[in-house]
Design a protein around this motif. Structure first.
Motif, PDB file in Angstrom:
ATOM      1  N   ARG A  49       0.874  -1.181   0.000  1.00 22.43           N
ATOM      2  CA  ARG A  49       0.000   0.000   0.000  1.00 22.43           C
ATOM      3  C   ARG A  49       0.901   1.219   0.000  1.00 22.43           C
ATOM      4  O   ARG A  49       2.089   1.153   0.369  1.00 22.43           O
ATOM      5  N   LEU A  51      -0.252   4.567   1.228  1.00 20.07           N
ATOM      6  CA  LEU A  51      -0.530   5.564   2.252  1.00 20.07           C
ATOM      7  C   LEU A  51       0.257   5.310   3.531  1.00 20.07           C
ATOM      8  O   LEU A  51       0.146   4.255   4.151  1.00 20.07           O
ATOM      9  N   THR A  59       5.126   7.834   1.544  1.00 17.44           N
ATOM     10  CA  THR A  59       4.002   7.590   0.631  1.00 17.44           C
ATOM     11  C   THR A  59       4.467   7.626  -0.814  1.00 17.44           C
ATOM     12  O   THR A  59       4.112   6.751  -1.622  1.00 17.44           O
ATOM     13  N   THR A  99      -6.418  10.861   2.019  1.00 17.44           N
ATOM     14  CA  THR A  99      -6.793  10.877   0.604  1.00 17.44           C
ATOM     15  C   THR A  99      -6.109  12.024  -0.131  1.00 17.44           C
ATOM     16  O   THR A  99      -5.624  11.870  -1.260  1.00 17.44           O
ATOM     17  N   LEU A 102      -2.370  11.190  -0.601  1.00 16.36           N
ATOM     18  CA  LEU A 102      -2.146  10.264  -1.710  1.00 16.36           C
ATOM     19  C   LEU A 102      -2.300  10.949  -3.058  1.00 16.36           C
ATOM     20  O   LEU A 102      -1.505  10.729  -3.981  1.00 16.36           O
ATOM     21  N   GLY A 107      -1.047   9.224  -6.237  1.00 23.17           N
ATOM     22  CA  GLY A 107      -1.795   7.988  -6.075  1.00 23.17           C
ATOM     23  C   GLY A 107      -3.287   8.181  -6.289  1.00 23.17           C
ATOM     24  O   GLY A 107      -3.773   9.308  -6.469  1.00 23.17           O
ATOM     25  N   ALA A 109      -7.067   7.249  -4.637  1.00 24.62           N
ATOM     26  CA  ALA A 109      -7.760   6.772  -3.443  1.00 24.62           C
ATOM     27  C   ALA A 109      -9.045   7.547  -3.266  1.00 24.62           C
ATOM     28  O   ALA A 109      -9.251   8.595  -3.887  1.00 24.62           O
ATOM     29  N   GLU A 135      -7.415   2.666  -1.175  1.00 23.77           N
ATOM     30  CA  GLU A 135      -6.451   2.860  -2.257  1.00 23.77           C
ATOM     31  C   GLU A 135      -6.731   1.899  -3.399  1.00 23.77           C
ATOM     32  O   GLU A 135      -7.034   0.723  -3.180  1.00 23.77           O
TER      33      GLU A 135
END
Length: 373
Positions: A49, A51, A59, A99, A102, A107, A109, A135
Motif C-alpha cells: 500500500r 498511504l 508515501t 486521501t 495520496l 496515487g 484513493a 487505495e
C-alpha cells in the motif's frame, strides 16, 4: 564485477537480480534452501500500500515501489501481485487528509464514511465513528511466489550461482571475502549481507548490540463458506483502526486469511522456534472476535511466529557499511517487503560503487553506519 549476496529472502534475492541485470557475476549463498523457508519474507502474502499517514516521503516511495513491483512481474513473467486495493481505517478527519496526501503524491484513493464502510464490508466490525482511505494501486503480494520467481529468473542468468545449505560465518568487507561454515572462502569485489534476523551473527559486536529482535504472532484462517463472496471483495487492511493496531490480509489466490496486530509483537532475546505460544494465539483470537462477526477458534487453520530486527535507536531499518564494497541490510524494521525493490536497488548501487537515487526513506538515503573499528 563479482558480487556475493549472503541471504535467501526477498532483499537478498532482489539485490542479486539488480546486480545481474547490470551484467555482474553474482553468487547467492544461504544457510538453507534458496529461497530460505525460514526467512521472514517467506510467507503466503504481504500487504502493499502507498498511504503512510503524515509521511509524504514514505508515501511517494511506496508508489515508486508499487510501479517497480509491476515491472518485476513482467521481468519474471509471473503474476504475484493481487491488486485488490488497501483499506486504512482512520478517524474521519485523518481519512480525508490521507486521501489528499495520496492524491498529492500521485496515487489514487477515495475516502469512505462510516456508513459506506458498513455497507461495503458487513463482515468487518469497524466501529460507527470511523472513516477510511481506500487505495486503488495497492493490494497483496504473494510472498512465496515472489521469492520463487526471483530464484527461477536467477537460475537462467549467465554468471549467477546459487549455493544452498552453506551458512556464512564471517564477512571481511575490505577484501570482499565471505567464509562459509565448511571452510570454503568466496572471494568477490563486493558483498551484500541480507540475512534478516540472523544478521547479528555476521556483524561487529557493537553493531549487533544496537539491533533489537522482535517476534510477531500470526493467525492463518479459513473464512466461512457463506462469507466467501464478501471476503473475495475485501481489500488488504493494514490498519483496522483499533488501539492495538490490528490488521489483516484477505484470502486471495488460494491463500488463507491472515490476522495479526501490533499488540502481539514483542521484543525477545534470541531466535528460537516459529511455534505460536498458546497465550498469544488466545490473545489474537479474542482481539479479532470483536472485529470479525462470528470469528472464533474454528476459523484458525494454523499459526506462525516470525522474527525481525530493528535498529534500537530509530525503531526502523539500518544499512551498514562493512568496509570496501561490502554492505549489510542489518535490520528491516518489520516493514521492508513492500519497499524491497527500492531497498535492493539502493544496496546494489552501493556495492557497485554508485551513488543511489534518493528514495524518500530516511534509512536508505542516509549514509550507511560505518561498522569498521
Amino acid at each position: 564485477m563479482r558480487v556475493t549476496v549472503v541471504g535467501g529472502g526477498v532483499i537478498a534475492l532482489l539485490t542479486a537480480v539488480e546486480c545481474a541485470l547490470d551484467g555482474h557475476r553474482v553468487t547467492v549463498v544461504d544457510q538453507g534452501p534458496i529461497p530460505y523457508s525460514r526467512a521472514t519474507s517467506f510467507d503466503q502474502h504481504r500487504i502493499i500500500r502507498a498511504l503512510h499517514p503524515d509521511d509524504p516521503p514514505a508515501t511517494r516511495a511506496a508508489l515508486r515501489a508499487h510501479r517497480r513491483w509491476l515491472e518485476l512481474e513482467e521481468l519474471f513473467a509471473t503474476r504475484f501481485y493481487e491488486r485488490v486495493g488497501a483499506l486504512t481505517v482512520l478517524p474521519p478527519a485523518a481519512a480525508d487528509a490521507g486521501t489528499v496526501l495520496l492524491a498529492d503524491a500521485g496515487g489514487r484513493a477515495r475516502t469512505l464514511t462510516a456508513g459506506a464502510l458498513a455497507d461495503r464490508y458487513p463482515h468487518l466490525s469497524l466501529g460507527g465513528a470511523a472513516g477510511a482511505v481506500l487505495e486503488d494501486d495497492a493490494g497483496v503480494l504473494l510472498a512465496e511466489r515472489v521469492l520463487s520467481a526471483c530464484v527461477g529468473w536467477l537460475k537462467w542468468q549467465p554468471g549467477v550461482g546459487l549455493l544452498e545449505h552453506r551458512p556464512a560465518v564471517a564477512v571481511d568487507g575490505e577484501s570482499g571475502r565471505v567464509t562459509l561454515a565448511d571452510g570454503q572462502v568466496l572471494d568477490g569485489d563486493g558483498v551484500v549481507v541480507a540475512v534478516g534476523p540472523w544478521a547479528r551473527r555476521l556483524l561487529p559486536e557493537r553493531v549487533a548490540k544496537s539491533l533489537a529482535l522482535y517476534r510477531q504472532s500470526l493467525l492463518y484462517c479459513r473464512v466461512p463458506r457463506g462469507a466467501a463472496e464478501a471476503w473475495a471483495a475485501t481489500p488488504a487492511v493494514p490498519a483496522l483502526g483499533t488501539r492495538r493496531g490490528a490488521w489483516l490480509i484477505p484470502p486471495v489466490a488460494g491463500t488463507a486469511l491472515k490476522l495479526s496486530s501490533a499488540a502481539v509483537c514483542r521484543q525477545v532475546d534470541d531466535l528460537t522456534d516459529n511455534a505460536t505460544p498458546e497465550r498469544w494465539q488466545q490473545e489474537l483470537t479474542a482481539e479479532f472476535a470483536d472485529l470479525l462477526p462470528g470469528f472464533g477458534p474454528a476459523w484458525v487453520l494454523g499459526t506462525k511466529d516470525c522474527y525481525y530486527l530493528s535498529h534500537a535507536e530509530t525503531g526502523g531499518p539500518l544499512v551498514v557499511s562493512l568496509g570496501g564494497s561490502a554492505h549489510a541490510y542489518a535490520a528491516c524494521g518489520g516493514s521492508s517487503f513492500k519497499f524491497a525493490p527500492l531497498i535492493a536497488r539502493t544496496l546494489a548501487d552501493r556495492v557497485l560503487g554508485r551513488v543511489p537515487d534518493r528514495t524518500g526513506l530516511a534509512a536508505l538515503d542516509a549514509d550507511p553506519l560505518d561498522a569498521r573499528p
